[in-house]
Write a protein that holds these residues in place. Structure first.
Motif, PDB file in Angstrom:
ATOM      1  N   GLN A  10      59.320  33.119  61.188  1.00 13.42           N
ATOM      2  CA  GLN A  10      60.350  34.084  60.790  1.00 13.42           C
ATOM      3  C   GLN A  10      61.294  33.525  59.723  1.00 13.42           C
ATOM      4  O   GLN A  10      61.854  34.274  58.938  1.00 13.42           O
ATOM      5  CB  GLN A  10      61.161  34.503  62.019  1.00 13.42           C
ATOM      6  N   LEU A  11      61.433  32.193  59.681  1.00 12.93           N
ATOM      7  CA  LEU A  11      62.385  31.590  58.755  1.00 12.93           C
ATOM      8  C   LEU A  11      61.759  31.185  57.420  1.00 12.93           C
ATOM      9  O   LEU A  11      62.415  31.260  56.386  1.00 12.93           O
ATOM     10  CB  LEU A  11      63.012  30.346  59.399  1.00 12.93           C
ATOM     11  N   LEU A  12      60.501  30.738  57.415  1.00 12.01           N
ATOM     12  CA  LEU A  12      59.885  30.138  56.233  1.00 12.01           C
ATOM     13  C   LEU A  12      58.923  31.104  55.565  1.00 12.01           C
ATOM     14  O   LEU A  12      58.343  31.987  56.221  1.00 12.01           O
ATOM     15  CB  LEU A  12      59.138  28.857  56.619  1.00 12.01           C
ATOM     16  N   ASN A  13      58.716  30.898  54.263  1.00 14.25           N
ATOM     17  CA  ASN A  13      57.707  31.676  53.549  1.00 14.25           C
ATOM     18  C   ASN A  13      56.351  30.997  53.667  1.00 14.25           C
ATOM     19  O   ASN A  13      56.197  30.012  54.405  1.00 14.25           O
ATOM     20  CB  ASN A  13      58.118  31.862  52.079  1.00 14.25           C
ATOM     21  N   GLN A  14      55.349  31.489  52.930  1.00 14.96           N
ATOM     22  CA  GLN A  14      53.979  30.993  53.088  1.00 14.96           C
ATOM     23  C   GLN A  14      53.859  29.525  52.663  1.00 14.96           C
ATOM     24  O   GLN A  14      53.253  28.717  53.368  1.00 14.96           O
ATOM     25  CB  GLN A  14      53.027  31.861  52.261  1.00 14.96           C
ATOM     26  N   LYS A  15      54.451  29.152  51.519  1.00 10.93           N
ATOM     27  CA  LYS A  15      54.354  27.769  51.062  1.00 10.93           C
ATOM     28  C   LYS A  15      55.108  26.822  51.980  1.00 10.93           C
ATOM     29  O   LYS A  15      54.658  25.701  52.258  1.00 10.93           O
ATOM     30  CB  LYS A  15      54.892  27.662  49.637  1.00 10.93           C
TER      31      LYS A  15
END
Length: 265
Positions: A10-15
């Motif tokens: 929920q906090l981080l994007n794909q990279k």
């Protein structure tokens, strides 16, 4: 408190999630020093960007709410959690990179130590003890005897192996013999033809009265079998049973037709 993978998603994007997966134990074990250094740079950049975002949210909250700390609000807490998670990821990469570099240095020292030690020992021995010509000649004679014995033993082993291998050429050839695909196909066809021939042969119970085998005739094997088959067919078709002969049934039906007009009079 530790952040679970569900919360990290929920906090981080794909990279950033790729960095999260690589920072786990199984991912760290598969990375070398070069890969770890690259991920340290990426993780540090992501952490700094998250920290800048947290600072911007604090300043915006101060202007809007008048709070000195500026930590109120769900967005501020989310940015703070993300920054802490990225800092933890960076710490994992840096710790593993230091361990890998330490192991590489130790391995390099172990590889250099034996060669240096042998060279130093040999140089010291040569410098402290120089053999005289008589001692050198004696040492050369002592070295020739073991060499001659070793050469003799090697020749004996070669002769023994040659005699052993000469007596087993047929066995080796038999082991190396393999069936080609064409031979396997021919064997399969022969087996199928033999099977079809056995299927065409009459069974023992199909023999003629003269004990001579012959092809079975079409139809029922006996009259009783034919009657049983007809009764079974009639039962399955629910055909009503016929009582009496056909001629009797015809006379009864004709009599009924003849008396139709008489009954009405």
């Amino acid at each position: 408190m530790p952040i679970t993978r569900a919360k990290a998603t929920q906090l981080l994007n794909q990279k950033e999630m790729a960095l999260y997966d690589d920072s786990r134990i199984n991912g760290l074990r598969q990375l070398d020093a070069k890969a770890l250094a690259s991920r340290v740079t990426r993780a540090r950049t992501a952490r700094d960007r998250a920290r800048d975002l947290v600072q911007k949210h604090k300043l915006a909250s101060r202007e809007r709410t008048g709070s000195k700390r500026g930590r109120s609000g769900v967005a501020n807490q989310r940015s703070k959690d993300k920054a802490e998670l990225l800092a933890d990821i960076l710490k994992r990469f840096e710790t593993r990179l230091r361990e890998v570099e330490r192991e590489a240095k130790a391995a390099a020292k172990r590889a250099k130590a034996p060669a240096t030690k042998r060279t130093t020992t040999r140089t010291a021995t040569t410098a402290t003890k120089r053999p005289t010509p008589r001692r050198a000649a004696r040492r050369a004679g002592e070295d020739k005897a073991p060499r001659a014995a070793a050469t003799k033993r090697a020749g004996a082993r070669k002769a023994t192996s040659a005699n052993t291998s000469a007596g087993k050429p047929a066995r080796k050839a038999a082991r190396k013999r393999r069936i080609t695909p064409e031979q396997a196909l021919a064997q399969t066809r022969a087996l199928l033809e033999a099977k079809h021939a056995r299927e065409l042969e009459p069974r023992p119970w199909e023999a003629t009265p003269g004990n001579e085998p012959g092809a079975g005739a079409p139809g029922y094997q006996s009259d009783s079998a034919a009657r049983r088959a007809k009764r079974l067919h009639a039962a399955e078709a629910r055909i009503p049973a016929i009582q009496g002969s056909i001629s009797t049934r015809d006379r009864i039906n004709q009599g009924k037709r003849d008396h139709r007009g008489q009954d009405g009079d």
